[in-house]
Design an enzyme around this catalytic site. Structure first.
Site, PDB file in Angstrom:
ATOM      1  N   ASP A  64       0.843  -1.198   0.000  1.00 32.82           N
ATOM      2  CA  ASP A  64       0.000   0.000   0.000  1.00 32.82           C
ATOM      3  C   ASP A  64       0.879   1.249   0.000  1.00 32.82           C
ATOM      4  O   ASP A  64       2.013   1.222   0.470  1.00 32.82           O
ATOM      5  CB  ASP A  64      -0.850   0.072   1.279  1.00 32.82           C
ATOM      6  CG  ASP A  64      -1.814  -1.088   1.395  1.00 32.82           C
ATOM      7  OD1 ASP A  64      -2.108  -1.732   0.376  1.00 32.82           O
ATOM      8  OD2 ASP A  64      -2.265  -1.328   2.538  1.00 32.82           O
TER       9      ASP A  64
HETATM   10  N1  URA Z   1      -1.292  -5.839   4.019  1.00 31.11           N
HETATM   11  C1  URA Z   1      -1.770  -4.590   3.973  1.00 31.11           C
HETATM   12  O1  URA Z   1      -2.817  -4.307   4.536  1.00 31.11           O
HETATM   13  N2  URA Z   1      -1.078  -3.650   3.300  1.00 31.11           N
HETATM   14  C2  URA Z   1       0.105  -3.904   2.677  1.00 31.11           C
HETATM   15  O2  URA Z   1       0.702  -2.991   2.091  1.00 31.11           O
HETATM   16  C3  URA Z   1       0.590  -5.209   2.732  1.00 31.11           C
HETATM   17  C4  URA Z   1      -0.124  -6.165   3.411  1.00 31.11           C
END
Ligand code: URA
Length: 228
Positions: free
Chosen positions: A104
């Site tokens: 993310d």
């Molecule tokens: N899980 C999440 O919620 N975000 C990420 O970036 C990776 C795993």
């Protein structure tokens, strides 16, 4: 054996046409002898450009320490991209590099970068059950009972019917934990905690498929042996 001009262009150094000039300028050697023709066939491992061996002629694998605020897409408009942190020549390779999975925008940490298609499949296939460890910070005190809940294989994410595979939670302080998962569902870590009533306030990936950052600083990358 590959054509020299094709080789230099596929590794992102220059276009095929520019390769002629690069060779004419005496910058390329093959087996220690200055090359004279850009159409000659060469063993990529025997070629130097400006006295340096060619970079990852058999395919590139690297790790990047992604900072918060960077997106893992190639598209503009969503903020800075991780590709801005990599040498531009990697994007001119054919095939160009891509990330193995995504993090993310507001997740930091380890992400692998490669131009080796089968490696992307291998690491992102749900059947591969690749281990990923995240350092998680949450909004209120963690409950020790969560360790068993994460291990149970019964956590259901919103709008999904299949529970998450068992995950290993280690609580490291009132508000922090390490979580190891073997799946890669969309926003999985945040959603797992959300389904249990905790909000993730910071997320950092510390390990992926046995690789760890090992002191690699934010925004920096490191080449990895291709076989690892
Ligand atoms: N899980 C999440 O919620 N975000 C990420 O970036 C990776 C795993």
């Amino acid at each position: 054996m590959r054509r020299l001009d094709q080789l230099l262009s596929s590794l992102g150094y220059c276009s095929r046409r520019e390769a002629q000039g690069v060779v004419k300028d005496g910058r390329v050697s093959v087996e220690g002898v200055v090359a004279t023709r850009s159409d000659q066939r060469v063993d990529p491992h025997q070629v130097t450009l400006d006295d340096k061996p060619l970079e990852a002629p058999d395919g590139l694998l690297a790790m990047l320490h992604k900072p918060n605020g960077y997106v893992c897409t190639h598209a503009d408009g969503e903020g800075p991209t991780i590709y801005e942190l990599l040498p531009s020549r990697w994007l001119s390779r054919n095939p160009a590099v891509t990330s193995i999975g995504r993090l993310d925008k507001e997740t930091s940490g380890l992400i692998l970068i490669t131009d080796i298609g089968p490696l992307v499949q291998r690491f992102t296939s749900p059947r591969a059950e690749v281990e990923k460890t995240y350092e998680v910070t949450v909004d209120h005190d963690l409950d020790p009972a969560l360790v068993a809940t994460f291990a149970s294989g019964q956590i259901l994410l919103r709008n999904e019917v299949k529970p998450c595979l068992p995950a290993k939670l280690e609580i490291t302080s009132l508000l922090t934990a390490s979580l190891t998962i073997t799946e890669g569902r969309y926003h999985q870590v945040r959603r797992m905690f959300a389904s249990l009533g905790w909000q993730v306030t910071a997320l950092h990936r510390s390990s992926f498929a046995g690789h760890t950052l090992d002191g690699l600083k934010e925004s920096q990358w490191r080449l990895l042996p291709q076989t690892s």
